[in-house]
Enzyme design. Structure first.
Site, PDB file in Angstrom:
ATOM      1  N   ARG A   1      23.368 -36.052 -20.554  1.00  0.00           N
ATOM      2  CA  ARG A   1      23.656 -36.082 -19.506  1.00  0.00           C
ATOM      3  C   ARG A   1      23.918 -37.532 -19.377  1.00  0.00           C
ATOM      4  O   ARG A   1      24.720 -38.082 -18.794  1.00  0.00           O
ATOM      5  CB  ARG A   1      22.413 -36.579 -18.574  1.00  0.00           C
ATOM      6  CG  ARG A   1      21.679 -34.940 -18.411  1.00  0.00           C
ATOM      7  CD  ARG A   1      20.517 -34.825 -17.528  1.00  0.00           C
ATOM      8  NE  ARG A   1      19.460 -33.663 -17.154  1.00  0.00           N
ATOM      9  CZ  ARG A   1      18.470 -33.632 -17.872  1.00  0.00           C
ATOM     10  NH1 ARG A   1      18.681 -34.172 -18.902  1.00  0.00           N
ATOM     11  NH2 ARG A   1      18.040 -32.053 -17.205  1.00  0.00           N
TER      12      ARG A   1
ATOM     13  N   GLY B   1      31.668 -31.173  -3.728  1.00  0.00           N
ATOM     14  CA  GLY B   1      31.683 -30.088  -5.117  1.00  0.00           C
ATOM     15  C   GLY B   1      30.900 -28.671  -4.948  1.00  0.00           C
ATOM     16  O   GLY B   1      29.980 -28.277  -4.174  1.00  0.00           O
ATOM     17  N   ALA B   2      32.049 -27.955  -4.932  1.00  0.00           N
ATOM     18  CA  ALA B   2      31.448 -26.597  -4.579  1.00  0.00           C
ATOM     19  C   ALA B   2      31.386 -25.706  -5.878  1.00  0.00           C
ATOM     20  O   ALA B   2      31.613 -24.579  -6.308  1.00  0.00           O
ATOM     21  CB  ALA B   2      32.982 -25.921  -3.643  1.00  0.00           C
TER      22      ALA B   2
ATOM     23  N   ASP C   1      12.819 -31.200 -11.720  1.00  0.00           N
ATOM     24  CA  ASP C   1      11.872 -31.261 -13.417  1.00  0.00           C
ATOM     25  C   ASP C   1      10.794 -31.269 -13.090  1.00  0.00           C
ATOM     26  O   ASP C   1      10.004 -30.663 -13.932  1.00  0.00           O
ATOM     27  CB  ASP C   1      12.290 -32.749 -13.166  1.00  0.00           C
ATOM     28  CG  ASP C   1      13.217 -33.265 -13.897  1.00  0.00           C
ATOM     29  OD1 ASP C   1      14.464 -32.752 -14.614  1.00  0.00           O
ATOM     30  OD2 ASP C   1      13.995 -34.295 -14.010  1.00  0.00           O
TER      31      ASP C   1
ATOM     32  N   HIS D   1      15.460 -39.321 -15.341  1.00  0.00           N
ATOM     33  CA  HIS D   1      15.783 -37.593 -15.238  1.00  0.00           C
ATOM     34  C   HIS D   1      16.866 -37.926 -16.627  1.00  0.00           C
ATOM     35  O   HIS D   1      18.106 -37.602 -16.972  1.00  0.00           O
ATOM     36  CB  HIS D   1      17.271 -37.170 -14.161  1.00  0.00           C
ATOM     37  CG  HIS D   1      17.186 -36.433 -14.138  1.00  0.00           C
ATOM     38  ND1 HIS D   1      16.706 -34.760 -13.710  1.00  0.00           N
ATOM     39  CD2 HIS D   1      18.734 -35.363 -14.370  1.00  0.00           C
ATOM     40  CE1 HIS D   1      17.278 -33.894 -14.503  1.00  0.00           C
ATOM     41  NE2 HIS D   1      19.312 -34.169 -13.889  1.00  0.00           N
TER      42      HIS D   1
ATOM     43  N   VAL E   1      25.982 -26.668  -8.807  1.00  0.00           N
ATOM     44  CA  VAL E   1      25.191 -26.524  -8.230  1.00  0.00           C
ATOM     45  C   VAL E   1      25.415 -26.808  -6.768  1.00  0.00           C
ATOM     46  O   VAL E   1      24.604 -26.344  -5.830  1.00  0.00           O
ATOM     47  CB  VAL E   1      24.508 -28.309  -8.570  1.00  0.00           C
ATOM     48  CG1 VAL E   1      23.392 -28.779  -7.948  1.00  0.00           C
ATOM     49  CG2 VAL E   1      24.822 -27.688 -10.339  1.00  0.00           C
ATOM     50  N   GLY E   2      26.539 -27.401  -6.403  1.00  0.00           N
ATOM     51  CA  GLY E   2      26.647 -27.467  -4.639  1.00  0.00           C
ATOM     52  C   GLY E   2      26.636 -26.039  -4.473  1.00  0.00           C
ATOM     53  O   GLY E   2      26.375 -26.307  -3.114  1.00  0.00           O
TER      54      GLY E   2
ATOM     55  N   ARG F   1      10.430 -27.240 -12.947  1.00  0.00           N
ATOM     56  CA  ARG F   1       9.942 -27.195 -14.776  1.00  0.00           C
ATOM     57  C   ARG F   1       9.082 -27.323 -15.113  1.00  0.00           C
ATOM     58  O   ARG F   1       8.084 -26.570 -15.484  1.00  0.00           O
ATOM     59  CB  ARG F   1      11.642 -27.637 -15.360  1.00  0.00           C
ATOM     60  CG  ARG F   1      12.713 -27.280 -14.671  1.00  0.00           C
ATOM     61  CD  ARG F   1      13.937 -28.268 -15.489  1.00  0.00           C
ATOM     62  NE  ARG F   1      14.980 -26.896 -14.935  1.00  0.00           N
ATOM     63  CZ  ARG F   1      16.358 -27.639 -15.105  1.00  0.00           C
ATOM     64  NH1 ARG F   1      15.849 -28.530 -15.363  1.00  0.00           N
ATOM     65  NH2 ARG F   1      17.267 -26.538 -15.280  1.00  0.00           N
TER      66      ARG F   1
ATOM     67  N   VAL G   1      23.815 -36.004  -7.341  1.00  0.00           N
ATOM     68  CA  VAL G   1      23.369 -35.372  -8.217  1.00  0.00           C
ATOM     69  C   VAL G   1      23.829 -35.132  -9.762  1.00  0.00           C
ATOM     70  O   VAL G   1      23.185 -34.900 -10.695  1.00  0.00           O
ATOM     71  CB  VAL G   1      23.320 -33.253  -7.434  1.00  0.00           C
ATOM     72  CG1 VAL G   1      22.758 -32.498  -8.507  1.00  0.00           C
ATOM     73  CG2 VAL G   1      22.336 -33.403  -5.876  1.00  0.00           C
ATOM     74  N   SER G   2      25.155 -36.065  -9.115  1.00  0.00           N
ATOM     75  CA  SER G   2      25.693 -36.154 -10.305  1.00  0.00           C
ATOM     76  C   SER G   2      25.159 -36.660 -11.373  1.00  0.00           C
ATOM     77  O   SER G   2      24.269 -37.562 -10.683  1.00  0.00           O
ATOM     78  CB  SER G   2      27.512 -36.376 -10.228  1.00  0.00           C
ATOM     79  OG  SER G   2      27.594 -35.547  -9.158  1.00  0.00           O
ATOM     80  N   ASN G   3      25.508 -36.475 -12.979  1.00  0.00           N
ATOM     81  CA  ASN G   3      24.843 -36.496 -14.031  1.00  0.00           C
ATOM     82  C   ASN G   3      25.208 -37.923 -14.666  1.00  0.00           C
ATOM     83  O   ASN G   3      27.248 -37.773 -14.186  1.00  0.00           O
ATOM     84  CB  ASN G   3      24.388 -35.402 -14.865  1.00  0.00           C
ATOM     85  CG  ASN G   3      23.648 -34.846 -14.321  1.00  0.00           C
ATOM     86  OD1 ASN G   3      22.079 -35.299 -14.579  1.00  0.00           O
ATOM     87  ND2 ASN G   3      23.049 -33.568 -15.261  1.00  0.00           N
TER      88      ASN G   3
HETATM   89  N1  LIG Z   1      20.266 -34.505 -10.439  1.00  0.00           N
HETATM   90  C1  LIG Z   1      20.357 -32.676 -11.309  1.00  0.00           C
HETATM   91  O1  LIG Z   1      18.997 -32.167 -11.663  1.00  0.00           O
HETATM   92  C2  LIG Z   1      21.532 -31.877 -12.110  1.00  0.00           C
HETATM   93  C3  LIG Z   1      20.829 -30.533 -12.468  1.00  0.00           C
HETATM   94  C4  LIG Z   1      22.046 -29.726 -12.295  1.00  0.00           C
HETATM   95  C5  LIG Z   1      23.622 -30.470 -12.996  1.00  0.00           C
HETATM   96  N2  LIG Z   1      23.332 -31.456 -12.862  1.00  0.00           N
HETATM   97  C6  LIG Z   1      25.058 -32.144 -12.439  1.00  0.00           C
HETATM   98  O2  LIG Z   1      25.646 -32.215 -10.804  1.00  0.00           O
HETATM   99  C7  LIG Z   1      26.896 -31.854 -11.571  1.00  0.00           C
HETATM  100  C8  LIG Z   1      27.704 -30.672 -11.234  1.00  0.00           C
HETATM  101  O3  LIG Z   1      27.452 -29.157 -11.836  1.00  0.00           O
HETATM  102  P1  LIG Z   1      27.695 -27.963 -11.603  1.00  0.00           P
HETATM  103  O4  LIG Z   1      27.067 -27.533 -12.575  1.00  0.00           O
HETATM  104  O5  LIG Z   1      27.855 -27.921  -9.850  1.00  0.00           O
HETATM  105  O6  LIG Z   1      29.389 -28.325 -12.107  1.00  0.00           O
HETATM  106  P2  LIG Z   1      30.508 -28.115 -11.942  1.00  0.00           P
HETATM  107  O7  LIG Z   1      31.710 -27.819 -12.798  1.00  0.00           O
HETATM  108  O8  LIG Z   1      29.886 -26.194 -11.558  1.00  0.00           O
HETATM  109  O9  LIG Z   1      30.729 -27.863 -10.523  1.00  0.00           O
HETATM  110  C9  LIG Z   1      31.576 -29.545 -10.004  1.00  0.00           C
HETATM  111  C10 LIG Z   1      32.498 -29.077  -8.612  1.00  0.00           C
HETATM  112  O10 LIG Z   1      32.789 -31.321  -8.483  1.00  0.00           O
HETATM  113  C11 LIG Z   1      34.369 -30.737  -8.644  1.00  0.00           C
HETATM  114  N3  LIG Z   1      34.695 -32.354  -8.483  1.00  0.00           N
HETATM  115  C12 LIG Z   1      35.449 -32.631  -9.236  1.00  0.00           C
HETATM  116  N4  LIG Z   1      35.990 -34.018  -9.039  1.00  0.00           N
HETATM  117  C13 LIG Z   1      35.580 -33.909  -7.908  1.00  0.00           C
HETATM  118  C14 LIG Z   1      36.376 -34.745  -6.646  1.00  0.00           C
HETATM  119  N5  LIG Z   1      36.534 -35.744  -6.747  1.00  0.00           N
HETATM  120  N6  LIG Z   1      35.574 -34.642  -5.362  1.00  0.00           N
HETATM  121  C15 LIG Z   1      35.385 -34.150  -5.276  1.00  0.00           C
HETATM  122  N7  LIG Z   1      35.192 -33.113  -6.089  1.00  0.00           N
HETATM  123  C16 LIG Z   1      35.363 -32.932  -6.721  1.00  0.00           C
HETATM  124  C17 LIG Z   1      35.074 -29.800  -9.197  1.00  0.00           C
HETATM  125  O11 LIG Z   1      36.125 -29.244  -9.033  1.00  0.00           O
HETATM  126  C18 LIG Z   1      33.885 -28.752  -9.400  1.00  0.00           C
HETATM  127  O12 LIG Z   1      33.600 -27.739  -9.233  1.00  0.00           O
HETATM  128  C19 LIG Z   1      27.040 -32.376 -13.293  1.00  0.00           C
HETATM  129  O13 LIG Z   1      27.384 -33.861 -13.144  1.00  0.00           O
HETATM  130  C20 LIG Z   1      26.027 -31.969 -13.549  1.00  0.00           C
HETATM  131  O14 LIG Z   1      25.719 -32.737 -14.929  1.00  0.00           O
HETATM  132  C21 LIG Z   1      22.604 -32.506 -11.709  1.00  0.00           C
END
Ligand SMILES: NC(=O)c1ccc[n+]([C@@H]2O[C@H](COP(=O)([O-])OP(=O)(O)OC[C@H]3O[C@@H](n4cnc5c(N)ncnc54)[C@H](O)[C@@H]3O)[C@@H](O)[C@H]2O)c1
Length: 308
Positions: A88, A7-8, A148, A175, A11-12, A151, A118-120
């Site tokens: 979430r 995931g770029a 958390d 979370h 967050v990535g 924060r 990390v994904s929700n």
């Molecule tokens: N755990 C935590 O504390 C926390 C905090 C913030 C965000 N998150 C979660 O992290 C995730 C990402 O958030 P974000 O803001 O970076 O979203 P974003 O949309 O900016 O980035 C997500 C990326 O994932 C890529 N992606 C989708 N499917 C894919 C696959 N099969 N293989 C590879 N890449 C793929 C997309 O192309 C996109 O670039 C979300 O689910 C968000 O809810 C979790």
């Protein structure tokens, strides 16, 4: 030390940037499904190297897991983030499919990898990775509590009108907006309980502001936050990569600890070269124990939506 970030997106990329700036990893691979996106982010980040003084090599790839081979640690941020007004938990349908496939692809090329989810909805995604990969529990870590807690410290410092470095505190539990359990009774300023300085009412406000910390930012930004999530992930990666034996609240598989079984939820753990070195058992107040049980019920409801 090779780290892969899947995931770029917001967050990535933030997580890759903080890992690079901290300069402890030789290589960070960013992988995304969107053509050219990870390559672009990696190139942009590499062009900060001479400015920020790091030597970590950052590479971007479109969906080719062979380039992630031999990763020591992999972070899963792929999936959709929430929009204002969403919980979430509402992300589960799309993200479960993505996380399951991504974890399997990573393991095919890096059988010894430690996964940070990390994904929700993160606790449920961590549980899904447990159920579908069969990896030992020390190598599956859900990131939520570290964010958390950061924060919580921000809100405590605000209430105390103190610098954040004076403050310590931790958030355990699920979370989610309703599942977080900020440990207000244990929080301190320079080793003195914050209850010495703040009224019960003000402390409850701090806890409530902490719990909706993500939703507050989502409303302001139109999407979920990235700087603090990225920084929190990079701290976990560093603790493992550098065998720091540091304590963080992380979502881990519980087998009786805190009176809970067959669930991934946030509790304090020690992180080191083996991933989760130990689950730390702390004495909770009766109120915290009840809140932890309620939080677990919420996570179980979301887990029940998984098609395992
Ligand atoms: N755990 C935590 O504390 C926390 C905090 C913030 C965000 N998150 C979660 O992290 C995730 C990402 O958030 P974000 O803001 O970076 O979203 P974003 O949309 O900016 O980035 C997500 C990326 O994932 C890529 N992606 C989708 N499917 C894919 C696959 N099969 N293989 C590879 N890449 C793929 C997309 O192309 C996109 O670039 C979300 O689910 C968000 O809810 C979790």
């Amino acid at each position: 030390m090779k780290v892969t970030v899947v995931g770029a997106g917001a967050v990535g990329a933030s997580c890759a940037e903080y890992i690079a700036i901290k300069n402890f990893a030789s290589e960070v691979v960013i992988l995304d499904i969107k053509e050219g996106f990870a390559e672009g982010k990696a190139m942009d980040l590499m062009q900060t190297a001479s400015l920020n003084g790091f030597d970590t090599k950052i590479t971007g790839i479109t969906n080719d897991y062979s380039k992630t081979a031999g990763s020591d640690i992999a972070v899963i941020t792929s999936g959709i983030p929430r929009k204002p007004g969403m919980t979430r938990e509402e992300l589960i349908g799309i993200n479960a499919g993505i996380v399951k496939t991504v974890a399997a692809n990573l393991l095919e090329h890096s059988p010894n990898v430690t996964l940070i989810v990390v994904s929700n909805p993160m606790d449920t995604m961590t549980y899904l990775v447990h159920k579908t990969t069969g990896l030992p529990k020390n190598r599956i870590i859900g990131m939520g509590g570290a964010l958390d807690s950061a924060r919580f410290k921000y809100r405590l410092a605000e209430a105390l009108e103190a610098p954040i470095s004076d403050v310590d505190g931790m958030v355990i539990g699920g979370h989610s907006d309703t599942g977080m359990v900020p440990l207000t009774a244990h929080a301190t300023r320079n080793s003195i309980k914050v209850s010495e300085f703040l009224s019960e009412e003000r402390l409850s406000q701090v806890a409530e502001d902490t719990k909706v910390g993500g939703a507050t930012l989502t409303k302001l930004l139109g999407t979920s936050a990235w700087y603090a999530p990225g920084a929190a992930v990079s701290s976990l990666v560093q603790a493992i990569a550098c065998d720091q034996q540091k304590m963080f609240p992380c979502s881990v598989l519980l087998e009786g600890e805190y009176g809970l079984n067959d669930i991934c939820i946030g509790v304090p753990v020690i992180l080191g070269k083996n991933g989760i070195e130990k689950i730390v058992k702390i004495e909770l107040t009766e109120d915290e124990k009840n809140k932890m049980q309620q939080s677990a019920e919420g996570v179980r409801k979301t887990n029940a939506l998984l098609e395992l």
